[in-house]
Design a protein around this motif. Sequence first.
Motif, mmCIF file in Angstrom:
data_model
loop_
_atom_site.group_PDB
_atom_site.id
_atom_site.type_symbol
_atom_site.label_atom_id
_atom_site.label_comp_id
_atom_site.label_asym_id
_atom_site.label_seq_id
_atom_site.Cartn_x
_atom_site.Cartn_y
_atom_site.Cartn_z
ATOM 1 N N ASN A 1 8.101 -3.549 8.427
ATOM 2 C CA ASN A 1 9.182 -2.650 8.852
ATOM 3 C C ASN A 1 9.958 -2.070 7.674
ATOM 4 O OD1 ASN A 1 8.521 -3.234 11.480
ATOM 5 N ND2 ASN A 1 10.263 -4.588 11.850
ATOM 6 N N ASP A 2 10.041 -0.749 7.631
ATOM 7 C CA ASP A 2 10.824 -0.017 6.629
ATOM 8 C C ASP A 2 10.375 -0.282 5.196
ATOM 9 O OD1 ASP A 2 12.559 1.178 8.580
ATOM 10 O OD2 ASP A 2 13.580 -0.753 8.745
ATOM 11 N N GLY A 3 9.211 -0.870 5.014
ATOM 12 C CA GLY A 3 8.662 -1.059 3.680
ATOM 13 C C GLY A 3 7.973 0.200 3.190
ATOM 14 N N ARG A 4 7.703 0.227 1.880
ATOM 15 C CA ARG A 4 7.046 1.407 1.309
ATOM 16 C C ARG A 4 6.130 0.978 0.168
ATOM 17 N NH1 ARG A 4 7.051 6.822 1.056
ATOM 18 N NH2 ARG A 4 6.846 7.900 -0.946
ATOM 19 N N VAL A 5 4.928 1.558 0.138
ATOM 20 C CA VAL A 5 4.014 1.356 -0.971
ATOM 21 C C VAL A 5 3.631 2.711 -1.544
ATOM 22 C CG1 VAL A 5 1.939 1.368 0.493
ATOM 23 C CG2 VAL A 5 1.890 0.221 -1.735
ATOM 24 N N GLU A 6 3.585 2.780 -2.868
ATOM 25 C CA GLU A 6 3.146 3.985 -3.564
ATOM 26 C C GLU A 6 1.980 3.618 -4.473
ATOM 27 O OE1 GLU A 6 6.284 6.058 -5.567
ATOM 28 O OE2 GLU A 6 7.740 5.645 -3.975
ATOM 29 N N TRP A 7 0.893 4.345 -4.315
ATOM 30 C CA TRP A 7 -0.278 4.158 -5.159
ATOM 31 C C TRP A 7 -0.394 5.325 -6.136
ATOM 32 C CZ3 TRP A 7 -2.803 -0.374 -4.236
ATOM 33 C CH2 TRP A 7 -2.785 -0.926 -2.942
ATOM 34 N N VAL A 8 -0.629 5.026 -7.416
ATOM 35 C CA VAL A 8 -0.946 6.045 -8.413
ATOM 36 C C VAL A 8 -2.197 5.560 -9.136
ATOM 37 C CG1 VAL A 8 -0.171 7.383 -10.383
ATOM 38 C CG2 VAL A 8 1.498 6.593 -8.688
ATOM 39 N N ILE A 9 -3.323 6.257 -8.949
ATOM 40 C CA ILE A 9 -4.610 5.734 -9.395
ATOM 41 C C ILE A 9 -5.320 6.755 -10.271
ATOM 42 C CG2 ILE A 9 -6.886 4.952 -8.614
ATOM 43 C CD1 ILE A 9 -5.394 4.070 -6.003
ATOM 44 N N GLY A 10 -5.655 6.324 -11.474
ATOM 45 C CA GLY A 10 -6.453 7.134 -12.378
ATOM 46 C C GLY A 10 -7.846 6.548 -12.499
ATOM 47 N N ASP A 11 -8.797 7.061 -11.719
ATOM 48 C CA ASP A 11 -10.185 6.597 -11.758
ATOM 49 C C ASP A 11 -10.938 7.420 -12.800
ATOM 50 O OD1 ASP A 11 -11.011 4.372 -10.189
ATOM 51 O OD2 ASP A 11 -10.531 5.486 -8.375
ATOM 52 N N LEU A 12 -10.811 7.017 -14.063
ATOM 53 C CA LEU A 12 -11.440 7.758 -15.159
ATOM 54 C C LEU A 12 -12.577 6.951 -15.782
ATOM 55 C CD1 LEU A 12 -8.261 9.316 -16.779
ATOM 56 C CD2 LEU A 12 -9.800 10.282 -15.084
ATOM 57 N N HIS A 13 -13.165 6.119 -14.976
ATOM 58 C CA HIS A 13 -14.310 5.305 -15.362
ATOM 59 C C HIS A 13 -15.516 6.204 -15.645
ATOM 60 C CE1 HIS A 13 -17.276 2.235 -15.308
ATOM 61 N NE2 HIS A 13 -17.696 2.438 -14.074
ATOM 62 N N ASP A 14 -16.376 5.802 -16.588
ATOM 63 C CA ASP A 14 -17.550 6.609 -16.942
ATOM 64 C C ASP A 14 -18.797 6.260 -16.140
ATOM 65 O OD1 ASP A 14 -16.224 8.119 -18.815
ATOM 66 O OD2 ASP A 14 -16.745 6.813 -20.502
ATOM 67 N N GLY A 15 -18.791 5.124 -15.450
ATOM 68 C CA GLY A 15 -19.962 4.708 -14.696
ATOM 69 C C GLY A 15 -19.812 4.976 -13.212
ATOM 70 N N HIS A 16 -20.777 4.492 -12.438
ATOM 71 C CA HIS A 16 -20.726 4.671 -10.990
ATOM 72 C C HIS A 16 -19.502 3.951 -10.427
ATOM 73 C CE1 HIS A 16 -24.478 6.562 -11.376
ATOM 74 N NE2 HIS A 16 -25.279 5.497 -11.297
ATOM 75 N N THR A 17 -18.918 4.543 -9.380
ATOM 76 C CA THR A 17 -17.654 4.037 -8.852
ATOM 77 C C THR A 17 -17.650 4.024 -7.335
ATOM 78 O OG1 THR A 17 -16.456 4.945 -10.759
ATOM 79 C CG2 THR A 17 -15.154 4.401 -8.813
ATOM 80 N N LEU A 18 -17.242 2.883 -6.786
ATOM 81 C CA LEU A 18 -16.902 2.782 -5.369
ATOM 82 C C LEU A 18 -15.449 2.357 -5.308
ATOM 83 C CD1 LEU A 18 -17.618 2.641 -2.308
ATOM 84 C CD2 LEU A 18 -18.191 0.235 -2.685
ATOM 85 N N SER A 19 -14.574 3.247 -4.858
ATOM 86 C CA SER A 19 -13.144 2.987 -4.854
ATOM 87 C C SER A 19 -12.582 3.248 -3.460
ATOM 88 C CB SER A 19 -12.441 3.892 -5.874
ATOM 89 O OG SER A 19 -11.035 3.784 -5.774
ATOM 90 N N GLU A 20 -11.912 2.241 -2.903
ATOM 91 C CA GLU A 20 -11.279 2.380 -1.592
ATOM 92 C C GLU A 20 -9.827 1.934 -1.693
ATOM 93 O OE1 GLU A 20 -11.032 -0.121 2.462
ATOM 94 O OE2 GLU A 20 -13.070 0.282 1.776
ATOM 95 N N THR A 21 -8.912 2.802 -1.343
ATOM 96 C CA THR A 21 -7.485 2.500 -1.368
ATOM 97 C C THR A 21 -6.906 2.776 0.002
ATOM 98 O OG1 THR A 21 -7.386 3.172 -3.703
ATOM 99 C CG2 THR A 21 -5.295 2.976 -2.518
ATOM 100 N N GLN A 22 -6.323 1.757 0.628
ATOM 101 C CA GLN A 22 -5.880 1.899 2.012
ATOM 102 C C GLN A 22 -4.529 1.226 2.214
ATOM 103 O OE1 GLN A 22 -7.873 -0.401 5.199
ATOM 104 N NE2 GLN A 22 -8.264 1.568 6.214
ATOM 105 N N SER A 23 -3.696 1.865 3.036
ATOM 106 C CA SER A 23 -2.402 1.302 3.420
ATOM 107 C C SER A 23 -2.396 1.045 4.919
ATOM 108 C CB SER A 23 -1.265 2.266 3.057
ATOM 109 O OG SER A 23 -1.237 2.527 1.663
#
Length: 435
Positions: free
Chosen positions: A252-274
């Motif tokens: 209740n009334d909480g807040r999350v902020e994501w700031v993500i820099g996916d600057l990896h040089d290889g293969h990437t599987l990235s999942e970000t969920q709230s």
Amino acid sequence: MSTQLSTPVNRQTVSALSQSKGEPAWLEEIRTKGAELAETLEWPTPEKVRIGRWNLTAVGAHKPQDAIASAEELPEAVRELAGQSPAGLVVQRNSASVLRQLSPELAAKGVIFTDLETAAREHGDLVRKYLFQAVPQDENKLTALQSAIWNGGVFLYVPKNVEVELPLQALLYSDDAEAAFAPRVLVVADNHSRVTYVDNVVSTYGEAAQPVTKPTIVEVIVKPGAHVRYATVHNMGDNLVDLTVRRAVVENDGRVEWVIGDLHDGHTLSETQSLLKGNGSSSDAKVISIGSKSQQMSLTTGAVHFGRNTESDMVTRAVMKDQATAIINGVTKIEKGATKSNGQQTEKVLMLSPKARGDANPILLIDEDDVKAGHAASVGQVNPEQVYYLMSRGISKKDAERLIIYGFLTPVVTEIPIDAVREQLQRLLERKLEG
């Protein structure tokens, strides 16, 4: 890369790992359960990206590392990433803790900031209460495997009504391709607390390093009225497959902020969920990525609305060059009963090569009538009219295109809460764009 889908660990190996570290019995039990689950569950199946063709089992072995007294003892290649006099700093080399620092003022307020292994021994009841609350072990082979083999990790706990004004930082780096690189991060912000956490995830392997798989799980628990800002920059070599799942549970009334820099040089599987469980909870996610060479990326950002009057906003901006491929998914899900909720998302892809590919897929799943939801998506090349305008002001074509690209990425770059990290992100952008 070769296809290796067998499970690289078993009950005996992870039990021995746990015992060698002197972990509590409950944690050893969790690890062995994860190993058993990993033998039967399937890998995630992201849309249009066949991760089964990646080397997914080169997870290495745990290698203890010598502790250091201060960040000044770090290798020059990563020393500057530790920041200047942070309020708290956790440094891990090859997923083994080498440095832990926390200001006496924050420690006196009850803030805990350490590696997850130490926290499991010294704050077992607290860790056990929240571990796997956001990302269950049995979700798929990735979550099960990671629950069995994670090393080092980060644990951050902020007590009720405590506001941490300065960011807490972690540096997670790997310089040995044979060592495990599998950090797990658990952030818990108790009622009406506030904190900013920033980490740098880096590899420094050198030339011709062998394949590496880095499975990472991030869990963020936001209690009523709390506010968590989570920023991360990934910068690793093209021999490494980055498998990262980030998830927040917001009350209740909480807040999350994501700031993500996916600057990896290889293969990437990235999942970000709230997961917006509580009434009045909110989420803001900003993701930036640059793909180069033959890199393949699956980037998914999501928000699930359960509570009433919840809000989510997601922005993803990616630049693709050479033969890079990116599948970018934005998923807004509003459950039945989440009245007065508002979910917005934007995905934009800028392609710098005719051989590059970028797919932007906005997805709205709405099970409630009294809500707002919107999306915007675009895939295109640098606008020639903008280039012409800048060139008419005496700017070269190359510099004009660079300015347009930086302007395209600025909405995310400016959100990085620490100057040194933001400057690092800008340097990485320049490196990847210049090739």
